[in-house]
Enzyme design. Structure first.
Site, PDB file in Angstrom:
ATOM      1  N   GLU A   1     -47.975  31.150  49.276  1.00 49.02           N
ATOM      2  CA  GLU A   1     -47.082  29.975  49.179  1.00 49.02           C
ATOM      3  C   GLU A   1     -47.025  29.469  47.730  1.00 49.02           C
ATOM      4  O   GLU A   1     -46.874  28.278  47.477  1.00 49.02           O
ATOM      5  CB  GLU A   1     -47.542  28.837  50.103  1.00 49.02           C
ATOM      6  CG  GLU A   1     -47.773  29.241  51.543  1.00 49.02           C
ATOM      7  CD  GLU A   1     -46.543  29.079  52.452  1.00 49.02           C
ATOM      8  OE1 GLU A   1     -45.551  28.480  52.014  1.00 49.02           O
ATOM      9  OE2 GLU A   1     -46.573  29.600  53.580  1.00 49.02           O
TER      10      GLU A   1
HETATM   11  C1  LIG Z   1     -52.447  38.071  52.462  1.00 51.49           C
HETATM   12  C2  LIG Z   1     -51.105  37.768  51.848  1.00 51.49           C
HETATM   13  C3  LIG Z   1     -50.045  37.409  52.660  1.00 51.49           C
HETATM   14  C4  LIG Z   1     -48.793  37.173  52.106  1.00 51.49           C
HETATM   15  N1  LIG Z   1     -47.729  36.896  52.940  1.00 51.49           N
HETATM   16  C5  LIG Z   1     -46.461  36.888  52.406  1.00 51.49           C
HETATM   17  C6  LIG Z   1     -45.311  36.831  53.265  1.00 51.49           C
HETATM   18  O1  LIG Z   1     -45.441  36.756  54.490  1.00 51.49           O
HETATM   19  N2  LIG Z   1     -44.087  36.897  52.690  1.00 51.49           N
HETATM   20  C7  LIG Z   1     -43.923  37.000  51.336  1.00 51.49           C
HETATM   21  O2  LIG Z   1     -42.799  37.066  50.893  1.00 51.49           O
HETATM   22  N3  LIG Z   1     -44.988  37.035  50.498  1.00 51.49           N
HETATM   23  C8  LIG Z   1     -46.249  36.992  51.002  1.00 51.49           C
HETATM   24  N4  LIG Z   1     -47.350  37.080  50.154  1.00 51.49           N
HETATM   25  C9  LIG Z   1     -47.149  37.190  48.710  1.00 51.49           C
HETATM   26  C10 LIG Z   1     -47.602  35.945  47.935  1.00 51.49           C
HETATM   27  O3  LIG Z   1     -46.686  34.922  48.116  1.00 51.49           O
HETATM   28  C11 LIG Z   1     -47.766  36.363  46.466  1.00 51.49           C
HETATM   29  O4  LIG Z   1     -48.913  37.175  46.398  1.00 51.49           O
HETATM   30  C12 LIG Z   1     -47.906  35.193  45.534  1.00 51.49           C
HETATM   31  O5  LIG Z   1     -46.707  34.505  45.452  1.00 51.49           O
HETATM   32  C13 LIG Z   1     -48.323  35.637  44.122  1.00 51.49           C
HETATM   33  O6  LIG Z   1     -47.505  36.650  43.652  1.00 51.49           O
HETATM   34  P1  LIG Z   1     -48.156  37.977  43.042  1.00 51.49           P
HETATM   35  O7  LIG Z   1     -49.182  38.445  43.986  1.00 51.49           O
HETATM   36  O8  LIG Z   1     -47.079  38.899  42.671  1.00 51.49           O
HETATM   37  O9  LIG Z   1     -48.911  37.458  41.762  1.00 51.49           O
HETATM   38  P2  LIG Z   1     -48.270  37.320  40.299  1.00 51.49           P
HETATM   39  O10 LIG Z   1     -46.989  36.594  40.393  1.00 51.49           O
HETATM   40  O11 LIG Z   1     -48.289  38.628  39.617  1.00 51.49           O
HETATM   41  O12 LIG Z   1     -49.323  36.355  39.621  1.00 51.49           O
HETATM   42  C14 LIG Z   1     -50.495  36.819  38.972  1.00 51.49           C
HETATM   43  C15 LIG Z   1     -51.103  35.654  38.212  1.00 51.49           C
HETATM   44  O13 LIG Z   1     -50.183  35.222  37.206  1.00 51.49           O
HETATM   45  C16 LIG Z   1     -49.924  33.844  37.348  1.00 51.49           C
HETATM   46  N5  LIG Z   1     -48.556  33.572  36.947  1.00 51.49           N
HETATM   47  C17 LIG Z   1     -47.438  34.221  37.335  1.00 51.49           C
HETATM   48  N6  LIG Z   1     -46.367  33.662  36.747  1.00 51.49           N
HETATM   49  C18 LIG Z   1     -46.814  32.629  35.981  1.00 51.49           C
HETATM   50  C19 LIG Z   1     -46.194  31.667  35.141  1.00 51.49           C
HETATM   51  N7  LIG Z   1     -44.879  31.622  34.957  1.00 51.49           N
HETATM   52  N8  LIG Z   1     -46.989  30.759  34.519  1.00 51.49           N
HETATM   53  C20 LIG Z   1     -48.321  30.773  34.698  1.00 51.49           C
HETATM   54  N9  LIG Z   1     -48.949  31.656  35.478  1.00 51.49           N
HETATM   55  C21 LIG Z   1     -48.200  32.578  36.106  1.00 51.49           C
HETATM   56  C22 LIG Z   1     -50.202  33.541  38.794  1.00 51.49           C
HETATM   57  O14 LIG Z   1     -50.527  32.188  38.989  1.00 51.49           O
HETATM   58  C23 LIG Z   1     -51.367  34.446  39.081  1.00 51.49           C
HETATM   59  O15 LIG Z   1     -52.540  33.810  38.636  1.00 51.49           O
HETATM   60  C24 LIG Z   1     -48.607  37.267  50.704  1.00 51.49           C
HETATM   61  C25 LIG Z   1     -49.697  37.611  49.909  1.00 51.49           C
HETATM   62  C26 LIG Z   1     -50.931  37.859  50.445  1.00 51.49           C
HETATM   63  C27 LIG Z   1     -52.058  38.260  49.543  1.00 51.49           C
END
Ligand SMILES: Cc1cc2nc3c(=O)[nH]c(=O)nc-3n(C[C@H](O)[C@H](O)[C@H](O)COP(=O)(O)OP(=O)(O)OC[C@H]3O[C@@H](n4cnc5c(N)ncnc54)[C@H](O)[C@@H]3O)c2cc1C
Ligand SMILES: Cc1cc2nc3c(=O)[nH]c(=O)nc-3n(C[C@H](O)[C@H](O)[C@H](O)COP(=O)(O)OP(=O)(O)OC[C@H]3O[C@@H](n4cnc5c(N)ncnc54)[C@H](O)[C@@H]3O)c2cc1C
Lengths: 591, 591
Positions: free
Chosen positions: A406
């Site tokens: 989220e």
């Molecule tokens: C168990 C699980 C269930 C999930 N369920 C769903 C689902 O049902 N549907 C769905 O669509 N998604 C789902 N997700 C995805 C989840 O919403 C994302 O993992 C989350 O939004 C983070 O994205 P990412 O993993 O690509 O991390 P990234 O976006 O790659 O982030 C990596 C790091 O960089 C930081 N970061 C990124 N951009 C910035 C910025 N502009 N400024 C500062 N810091 C930044 C982040 O805070 C984080 O610390 C799920 C994930 C998990 C692990």
């Protein structure tokens, strides 16, 4: 009750009677709470192990039972087979159904939240009639496909493509989604794709069982995860998947807005979903520390343990206070908009959007705290806390995810402050006038009169008013210095967000205690202990900002303002408060 | 080099040249470090998954290989087949062998530490000759059986019983031990039992394979644990187990002392065992954040990520600084005692015992920090951090145990302060004279002269001297108030311990930077950033204590003392320091 706008708590003194809290549930709400609790105690707790052994089918079984109970249709209007209940009820279900395992919490949250809301809030009449009844009944389950391997926090950057078919009747969708909760047993998939070379994504909803080509939607293997082990999480692949044009949600290019609004609701509900986990961890901890003996006595007699118990109880109380306060503000806004003639769907959207800042605050504060509570729970159990035979380690692992999905807590922190600034720039929230008044106040000589703080919580409320000045002083000065560039100053935004979060939560707890509990109650003590600690955190965060972006006289003036605005006339005895709270719960045996 | 005594850092100004650090390794030590690192990268890292899938046999295999390399005999004197190396070398092996998985770290630590030391330090000549060569070579493995279901923190309260046989040749031992690391593949068991109705426990060592009745030592099933999944942890049952009387360690009734001394060594080594884990998590995090793109750029360009990386690097630097500083103090003390004619065995015991306060400080500080580092690692990886496919989640789970075993961190916090107080009462450490001087200083008018802080680290060192005054002021006043009852004031002891820990670690980093790095180095920046944050933590902890045990004028005086003693003349720019550190490592690509 005066209707607030989002972020307005920063510039307004909120009277205690305007705060809603768990003490005020009506009979319907109490019944809902009790039946949720009873279901979890009966069906889920005794089967805790199944969740830890990746029993996805059992999660689905629980979801079906929740469907039969009506729990999946709480938010869905009656005309679509739901119960059409208000936002508080939605929060209550989320709260009391989510405490025992993160696996079910996630399945429930993904289904009723992001899996149902886009259709509910943006679907055409036909789509709502088609999809919502099954979702409300739990005869079909929902999944929400936004994230992609290269598009997580940057959700609008997905590569999934939609192209109109030659006959204009379908979109042909190709792409790969990742981390999709409920994917393994969902039939109703909400998904986002870019039509042609659109800049923005567009939302769609489909039933997997109705696809012409069943292989046009395929799933990856179950992910192996740190926690929420029986929550299905898979990749989803769209392979020339045909989606009828009428299955578009809202307008073309408008999907990011849908996604964000679903997330806004998701965030405050996620806070709710962490509450009962805190209560349950706390109750286990109180019980265990009363039973476990070392050095000839119950470990609950040791100050080190009592401090933990008192802080865990306090954290739980504070988390509840903020969550239900905001929920009621959202509900009031919805009611106001509906009364003003807006249809319910639109009103719900606007209601949550209005309080998006508060939703982000709650998501971060409560999920961080739930993690901390589980961590302390392990520590109280000592070696047993490290064992899968006690419920602490699963609670600790499960709570880790709430800080990631989220929107990561970092993203939510940046967002909350960013949204505030935007609201201020757009004139929706006047932060400038009070910020200027503070500048003037700082130039003047502080009053040396000793105020009359004999009234219950009067000193605490005076301090909270001052803490708001700290936020306005620091963020006002930073904004003046960096102007539009402020969005790049993430270090400072993170400091500001800490101040913001602490203020909102501390105020919620103080006002709840004032409204419902006596001056010598344990709840008053918790609100006061929390305020003391909140002030310390605010001082640390504010100072770090001030020494970094201000120099010389400006720095000196702000540091002296910080001291002035964080000062008690009657400093509380922290250990005495802690002991009072611990004694109460150790004696009572539960929260 | 002036030989310090334990806790003396609080009342002495320590010159930088008296601090040992990783920069000063000799050739032998560098070779040891490199071969440890190389082994882990070659044998362990590629097999990471085996550890997560409870492959106990693989852990044993790694241990055998370490035995062949000589790594299990580093501390064991050459006459017993070991390498007879000094304490720094022991720490280095622990450090660089423990970073990739907690499973091997625990197996190694339990074997070479608590599994070998009791015999090494307290065994008769015959016992040493019999048991040590196999332990040093890894032809037999060691386990240490102290904890029982009802005797954890209260280790001396165990119910395991030893009764002399009719012929006076054996003790017949009955009892149940719990949480015994290496139990599944160990042959040499060190165990503690009470003879007859003794008040205190007595130590014994046996080889399981040599028991007359093989069923007199049986094992429970492998425990199912949160982390260190391939570390064998079982219950151990003694069923009329016959132990030759000559297998007693030290004297009857003296087992608790043995246990504690083994733990003292264990604690500083546990700190070392957390260091390379921090480095590896940090390196993964730097690399991942450089590679991962969101919003069109590497996430390592975002302030929120850079702040984490800078703080993780700083934490690693500080942890190293304190650990190797204390290790050298221990080694110097041993050398001094040996030079004075003491035998090596006795000297080693006394050396570590002398610095028991520092060992507890390190255990708590470094294990807490390693956990935090792993936590930030997960967060940097976003959703991927929650997946078993990346190394973050195992690091997070594994690091959880270090806060529990070798005495919980709470117990170690209480112990560190408790031991200091005891040392002061026994006249081993004069805390009183400086505490009284501070009282006098507080009565006087503070100097308004602006000191000359142009010399490198001069201001930082002046502040550290002041922070020591904070500790003495607060603990001195609390001691005066509660006298012998102070041991029951755990809330206050925990506050004192936080101040103590922060001082020791901050000083270590500042002096290391001063000794080895230039004023504009990134290491200087890390030491300075850490000091800034340490001061904030000290203020919070001290204030909480002061407002709780002091009232009126005394409270006011101490709070003003606290302000005076925590004040910078030139406050650093925290964000600028953070950015400098982040820029360095993001650019360099690793720690
Ligand atoms: C168990 C699980 C269930 C999930 N369920 C769903 C689902 O049902 N549907 C769905 O669509 N998604 C789902 N997700 C995805 C989840 O919403 C994302 O993992 C989350 O939004 C983070 O994205 P990412 O993993 O690509 O991390 P990234 O976006 O790659 O982030 C990596 C790091 O960089 C930081 N970061 C990124 N951009 C910035 C910025 N502009 N400024 C500062 N810091 C930044 C982040 O805070 C984080 O610390 C799920 C994930 C998990 C692990
Ligand atoms: C994976 C693992 C491996 C282990 N390996 C070994 C081994 O090889 N050999 C061995 O002998 N033991 C081993 N242990 C046991 C370990 O040392 C104990 O778990 C630890 O000492 C804590 O004891 P306990 O679990 O009984 O917790 P308890 O002592 O019951 O403690 C519970 C809580 O009470 C607190 N507490 C207890 N007493 C006090 C007090 N006086 N004041 C304030 N707070 C107090 C503790 O801090 C803790 O928070 C291992 C444990 C684990 C989990």
């Amino acid at each position: 009750m005066a209707n607030l706008t989002g972020g307005e708590f920063l510039i307004k003194e909120i009277p205690a009677n305007e705060i809603f809290s768990l003490e005020e549930l009506n009979e319907e709400q109490k019944m809902l709470r009790d039946s949720a609790k009873e279901f979890i105690d009966r069906e889920v707790v005794p089967n805790r192990e199944k969740f830890e052994h990746n029993d996805y089918a059992f999660t689905e079984e629980c979801m079906k039972k929740l469907g039969e109970m009506g729990m999946l249709g709480i938010t869905v209007p009656e005309q679509y087979g739901g119960m059409g209940m208000g936002f508080i009820n939605t929060m209550l279900a989320c709260d009391y159904l989510s405490g025992a395992t993160g696996s079910l919490a996630t399945a429930f949250g993904a289904h009723t939240g992001i899996g149902t809301l886009p259709t509910l809030l943006y679907g055409s009449e036909a789509l709502k009639a088609k999809y919502l009844p099954d979702l409300a009944a739990g005869t079909k389950f929902g999944a929400y496909c936004l994230t992609e391997p290269d598009a997580g926090s940057d959700a609008n950057s997905g590569k999934t493509k939609a192209v109109l078919s030659a006959d204009g009747k379908h979109y042909i969708i190709n792409g790969q989604k990742m981390w999709i909760s409920n994917a393994g047993f969902a039939d109703t998939f909400t998904l986002f794709a870019k039509i042609d070379d659109d800049k923005n994504i567009t939302g769609f909803v489909i039933n997997r069982s109705e696809l012409e080509d069943p292989n046009s939607l395929t799933l990856g293997e179950e992910e192996h995860k740190l926690g929420i082990r029986a929550s299905s999480t898979r990749q989803v692949f769209f392979n020339d998947m045909k989606v009828p044009v009428e299955n578009m949600l809202g307008e073309r290019n408008n999907g990011f807005k849908i996604a964000l609004n679903a997330l806004n609701v998701g965030r405050i509900k996620l806070a709710a979903a962490c509450l009962d986990a805190q209560r349950r961890i706390l109750n286990h901890s109180i019980q265990y520390s009363n039973e476990r003996k070392q050095f000839g006595v119950s470990i609950s007699t040791f100050g080190a343990i009592r401090k933990k118990l008192a802080e865990m109880a306090t954290g739980t109380f504070v988390s509840e206070s903020g969550s239900y306060r905001a929920a009621k503000d959202v509900q009031d806004k919805i009611d106001e908009l509906v009364a003003g003639g807006m249809n319910h769907q639109e009103a719900e959207l606007k209601g949550v959007e209005e309080f998006a800042v508060e939703c982000s605050i709650l998501k971060v504060f409560v999920s961080d705290l739930a993690q901390h509570t589980a961590d302390e729970g392990i520590q109280i159990y000592g070696g047993m806390g490290f064992s899968e035979d006690t419920p602490m380690e699963a609670a600790w692992r499960d709570s880790r995810i709430s800080r990631i999905y989220e929107g990561t807590n970092e993203i939510n922190r940046l967002l909350a402050v960013g949204m505030l600034i935007k609201r201020a720039m757009k004139g929706q929230l006047d932060l400038l006038t009070p910020a200027m008044a503070i500048s003037k106040e700082l130039m003047g000589i502080p009053s040396f009169e000793i105020p009359d703080y004999s009234a219950y919580m009067s000193e605490e409320k005076a301090i909270i008013a001052n803490l708001k000045k700290v936020f306005l002083m620091v963020s006002g000065a930073a904004l003046q210095k960096y102007m539009m560039d402020i969005e790049k100053q993430q270090h400072l935004l993170l400091n500001a967000s800490e101040i913001l979060n602490q203020i909102y939560m501390a105020e919620s707890a103080i006002l709840r205690a004032e409204k419902h509990f006596s001056p010598d109650s344990v709840e008053a003590a918790m609100a006061q202990l929390n305020l003391y600690k909140a002030i310390e955190k605010i001082i640390t965060a504010a100072k770090e900002g001030i020494v970094s972006f201000a120099e010389g006289d400006e720095q000196r003036m702000m540091l002296s303002g910080l001291r002035r605005f964080t000062k008690y006339t009657n400093t509380p005895n922290v250990v005495a408060l802690t002991e009072k709270i611990a004694a109460h719960y150790v004696e009572k045996g539960h929260y």
